[in-house]
Design an enzyme around this catalytic site. Structure first.
Site, PDB file in Angstrom:
ATOM      1  N   PRO A   2      70.448  41.671 106.641  1.00  0.00           N
ATOM      2  CA  PRO A   2      71.750  40.868 105.847  1.00  0.00           C
ATOM      3  C   PRO A   2      72.848  41.423 106.383  1.00  0.00           C
ATOM      4  CG  PRO A   2      69.944  41.706 104.339  1.00  0.00           C
ATOM      5  CD  PRO A   2      69.516  42.193 105.452  1.00  0.00           C
ATOM      6  N   GLU A   3      73.715  40.352 106.970  1.00  0.00           N
ATOM      7  CA  GLU A   3      75.060  41.017 107.235  1.00  0.00           C
ATOM      8  C   GLU A   3      76.131  40.371 106.289  1.00  0.00           C
ATOM      9  OE1 GLU A   3      75.442  39.810 111.677  1.00  0.00           O
ATOM     10  OE2 GLU A   3      73.273  39.876 111.801  1.00  0.00           O
ATOM     11  N   ARG A 108      59.928  46.696 103.343  1.00  0.00           N
ATOM     12  CA  ARG A 108      59.873  47.885 104.177  1.00  0.00           C
ATOM     13  C   ARG A 108      60.607  49.383 103.791  1.00  0.00           C
ATOM     14  NH1 ARG A 108      61.221  46.024 110.347  1.00  0.00           N
ATOM     15  NH2 ARG A 108      60.731  48.177 110.548  1.00  0.00           N
TER      16      ARG A 108
END
Ligand code: ZN
Length: 262
Positions: A2-3, A108
């Site tokens: 995500p940016e 993750r």
């Protein structure tokens, strides 16, 4: 990962839902995040507001305490109204009052969840008026780094990651390997304008989902339909039909049009 647009999407959804609520309980499921006692200081604290800085979600509590979350690769912050629907990827559950739950899910397990009073040390926010071609000129001056690497440096400009860096440089018609300090004033003007335009457009479309991003309701973003070059190696450039190329910079993939970008 995500940016800025994805994190902004999450923040805008959370702000009206959780501002003013109290954190009643912090349930730490993943021991990698430490023991529950580490988070006891935020129990019963009130959520003042939710903000974004770069790619970080900042939940501001009373007494100037901040709960700072970085979603990293696969983190998702989910809001659930009635009951907490945890799954095998749930790492933290915040029980709020009035009744609601905030879950941090992460396949993750790279997402971070920290409590601090210290503000983040990050570069300029690209959607502020202060980010203009003059400012960009000042921070690029003397830099021998490739412009793509510069755009990813969170200490210089906060929030741009790999997907939007490729898109911004394509829109700005600037080659990703250009030496940062070689950019001309007209190019800096174009680069700042395209940075703002693309990030705003991506926020409008609730971000990009290439693999894992989901908003607080588990919905995917929509900006991937508008992507011009990222992850499109071998496909024709939307402007000139030349094949889009992929190169590695600092171990990360960059996509660009060798004909349009100089
Ligand atoms: Zn092209």
């Amino acid at each position: 990962m995500p940016e800025l647009p994805e994190v902004e999407t999450v923040v805008r959804q959370l702000r009206p839902k959780i501002s003013g609520q109290r954190i009643k309980k912090v349930i730490i499921i993943d021991r990698k995040l430490g023991s529950a006692s580490r988070y006891s200081t935020i129990t019963n604290k009130k959520i003042r507001t939710v903000a974004r800085r770069g790619k970080y979600i900042i939940i501001r509590l009373n007494d100037d305490v901040r709960l700072i979350i970085h979603l990293r690769m696969t983190g998702q912050l989910l809001w659930q109204g009635n009951s907490a629907q945890a799954d095998k990827y749930t790492r933290v559950i915040l029980r709020l009052s009035p009744r609601a739950y905030l879950l941090l899910n992460d396949l993750r397990r790279f997402a971070t969840f920290t409590i601090t009073k210290t503000p983040l040390n990050l570069g300029i926010e690209p959607l502020t008026a202060a980010f203009n071609s003059k400012h960009l000129g000042n921070i690029l001056a003397g830099s021998k780094r490739a412009i793509k690497d510069f755009l990813l440096d969170q200490k210089k400009i906060a929030g741009i990651g790999n997907i939007y860096a490729s898109e911004i440089l394509f829109a700005g018609r600037i080659h990703p390997r250009r030496i940062s300090s070689s950019l001309k004033p007209a190019e800096m003007l174009k680069l700042t304008a395209e940075t703002k335009r693309i990030l705003k457009l991506a926020i409008k479309h609730q971000g990009t989902t290439i693999s894992d991003f989901a908003d607080t309701n588990k919905k995917k973003g929509n900006f991937q339909r508008l992507i011009k070059v990222y992850d499109k190696e071998g496909q024709p450039c939307p402007c000139c039909r030349t094949e889009i190329r992929k190169i590695k910079q600092q171990g990360r993939s960059t996509y660009f049009c060798p004909h349009c970008q100089h």
